[in-house]
Write a protein that holds these residues in place. Sequence first.
Motif, short mmCIF file in Angstrom:
data_model
loop_
_atom_site.label_atom_id
_atom_site.label_comp_id
_atom_site.label_asym_id
_atom_site.label_seq_id
_atom_site.Cartn_x
_atom_site.Cartn_y
_atom_site.Cartn_z
N GLN A 240 -3.87 2.49 -14.49
CA GLN A 240 -4.96 1.57 -14.85
C GLN A 240 -6.26 1.88 -14.10
O GLN A 240 -7.20 1.10 -14.15
N ASN A 241 -6.30 3.02 -13.42
CA ASN A 241 -7.48 3.35 -12.62
C ASN A 241 -8.73 3.56 -13.47
O ASN A 241 -8.67 4.12 -14.56
N ALA A 242 -9.87 3.14 -12.93
CA ALA A 242 -11.16 3.49 -13.51
C ALA A 242 -11.70 4.76 -12.87
O ALA A 242 -12.63 5.38 -13.40
N PHE A 243 -11.15 5.14 -11.70
CA PHE A 243 -11.57 6.33 -10.99
C PHE A 243 -10.35 7.17 -10.67
O PHE A 243 -9.25 6.65 -10.48
N ALA A 244 -10.55 8.48 -10.59
CA ALA A 244 -9.44 9.39 -10.30
C ALA A 244 -9.00 9.23 -8.85
O ALA A 244 -9.81 9.31 -7.92
N MET A 245 -7.70 9.01 -8.64
CA MET A 245 -7.16 8.79 -7.30
C MET A 245 -5.80 9.48 -7.18
O MET A 245 -5.21 9.92 -8.16
N LEU A 262 -1.20 3.84 0.28
CA LEU A 262 -2.63 3.85 0.00
C LEU A 262 -2.98 4.96 -0.98
O LEU A 262 -2.49 6.08 -0.84
N SER A 263 -3.81 4.64 -1.96
CA SER A 263 -4.40 5.65 -2.84
C SER A 263 -5.91 5.68 -2.61
O SER A 263 -6.51 4.65 -2.27
N HIS A 264 -6.51 6.85 -2.77
CA HIS A 264 -7.97 6.93 -2.65
C HIS A 264 -8.50 8.10 -3.47
O HIS A 264 -7.74 8.95 -3.95
N MET A 265 -9.82 8.14 -3.62
CA MET A 265 -10.47 9.23 -4.34
C MET A 265 -10.48 10.48 -3.46
O MET A 265 -10.15 10.44 -2.28
N GLU A 266 -10.86 11.59 -4.06
CA GLU A 266 -10.93 12.84 -3.32
C GLU A 266 -12.17 12.90 -2.44
O GLU A 266 -13.18 12.25 -2.70
N GLY A 267 -12.09 13.71 -1.39
CA GLY A 267 -13.26 14.03 -0.59
C GLY A 267 -13.52 13.07 0.54
O GLY A 267 -12.93 11.99 0.65
N THR A 268 -14.46 13.47 1.39
CA THR A 268 -14.80 12.66 2.56
C THR A 268 -15.63 11.44 2.21
O THR A 268 -15.74 10.52 3.02
N ASP A 269 -16.24 11.44 1.02
CA ASP A 269 -17.10 10.31 0.62
C ASP A 269 -16.40 9.39 -0.37
O ASP A 269 -17.04 8.73 -1.18
N ALA A 270 -15.07 9.37 -0.34
CA ALA A 270 -14.31 8.52 -1.25
C ALA A 270 -14.73 7.06 -1.08
O ALA A 270 -14.75 6.53 0.03
N LYS A 271 -15.07 6.41 -2.19
CA LYS A 271 -15.56 5.03 -2.13
C LYS A 271 -14.60 4.05 -2.81
O LYS A 271 -14.91 2.88 -2.93
N ARG A 272 -13.47 4.52 -3.25
CA ARG A 272 -12.51 3.64 -3.89
C ARG A 272 -11.14 3.82 -3.24
O ARG A 272 -10.66 4.94 -3.09
N TYR A 273 -10.53 2.70 -2.85
CA TYR A 273 -9.22 2.70 -2.22
C TYR A 273 -8.39 1.58 -2.85
O TYR A 273 -8.93 0.57 -3.30
N LYS A 274 -7.09 1.74 -2.83
CA LYS A 274 -6.23 0.64 -3.27
C LYS A 274 -4.84 0.79 -2.65
O LYS A 274 -4.40 1.90 -2.31
N PHE A 275 -4.18 -0.34 -2.48
CA PHE A 275 -2.82 -0.37 -1.94
C PHE A 275 -1.85 -0.70 -3.07
O PHE A 275 -2.15 -1.52 -3.95
N SER A 276 -0.69 -0.10 -3.03
CA SER A 276 0.37 -0.38 -3.99
C SER A 276 1.67 -0.57 -3.25
O SER A 276 1.90 0.04 -2.20
N THR A 277 2.53 -1.45 -3.76
CA THR A 277 3.83 -1.71 -3.14
C THR A 277 4.93 -1.11 -4.00
O THR A 277 4.97 -1.31 -5.21
N ILE A 278 5.81 -0.37 -3.36
CA ILE A 278 6.99 0.18 -4.01
C ILE A 278 8.20 -0.51 -3.43
O ILE A 278 8.48 -0.40 -2.23
N SER A 279 8.90 -1.27 -4.23
CA SER A 279 10.01 -2.09 -3.76
C SER A 279 11.32 -1.32 -3.84
O SER A 279 11.59 -0.64 -4.82
N PHE A 280 12.15 -1.47 -2.81
CA PHE A 280 13.46 -0.83 -2.77
C PHE A 280 14.56 -1.91 -2.79
O PHE A 280 14.42 -2.93 -2.15
#
Length: 280
Positions: A240-245, A262-280
Amino acid sequence: MHPFKIKYKYGTGKLIIAGILGPLEQKNTDCQATWYCEIGTSGELIHNRIEIFEESLLQAILTRKTAIKEGFVLENIFLKDVLIKPSGGVLLLAEEQLDIIRPKKQAGSPIITEEHELHYGKGLIMSLDHQGKSMWNVLLDKRQNELTTDPKTAFGSYAYQLKEDKLYLIWNFMELKRDLKPLPTFRYWVDLNQSKINIDNLYGVKTIHPTLLTVIDKDGYFVYDDRTFKSLPLNTIQQQNAFAMAVDPNIFFQTNGGIVILSHMEGTDAKRYKFSTISF
């Protein structure tokens, strides 16, 4: 100093010291043995054991001719962590890592920066019993290569959690292929049936690297041995991303219910981050 970790054995007051060892005159990333030490509540030495790597382990990483040489070591091995098993003993989590640094001149600028050619090779999981004896070894067969000016934002390596004697490993597949024709082209990997799996459809076009989940049981067997890469695809994380991560396997949090990554965009200037939970 060769890498080791000190762990407190909860509920017992004992300390566990474990790691990997190599010849004193060589690099601390060159190793040829495991070390396990247990210290009691009064400071007494309970166990102290060093075991040379088995030939079968060396052959899984090296050629047989090289592996049987006396005194040969595994090179560029990084110890990630030591995990205390609920049933006793420890898991040593290691990985092949190599960082080749080259100067890089920016176009139209006199400034010279460093470019890192990062190689994250096979993951190495070593299980020792409560006395430090080797029980089994497992290789996570991956090859992750990337170029970056900031190794702290890289997507190689693996996240992990030990829960109820099962080891959960989360990592990015970084060997995607792309056909030059017909149009439109798509990224793919080849599955166990030699079929091309369209990663853009399965994971979404905003997924930089597809993420996989590998599970190893208490006896050293892959739980998903019948699946491609012996793993499950975690294909909904970036759909569902609007940006490549992509998932950063070096930044994660362990919880009772699973792991937060944690997911984030490429590069040192990445401006988009998000957390996701993987349940076991």
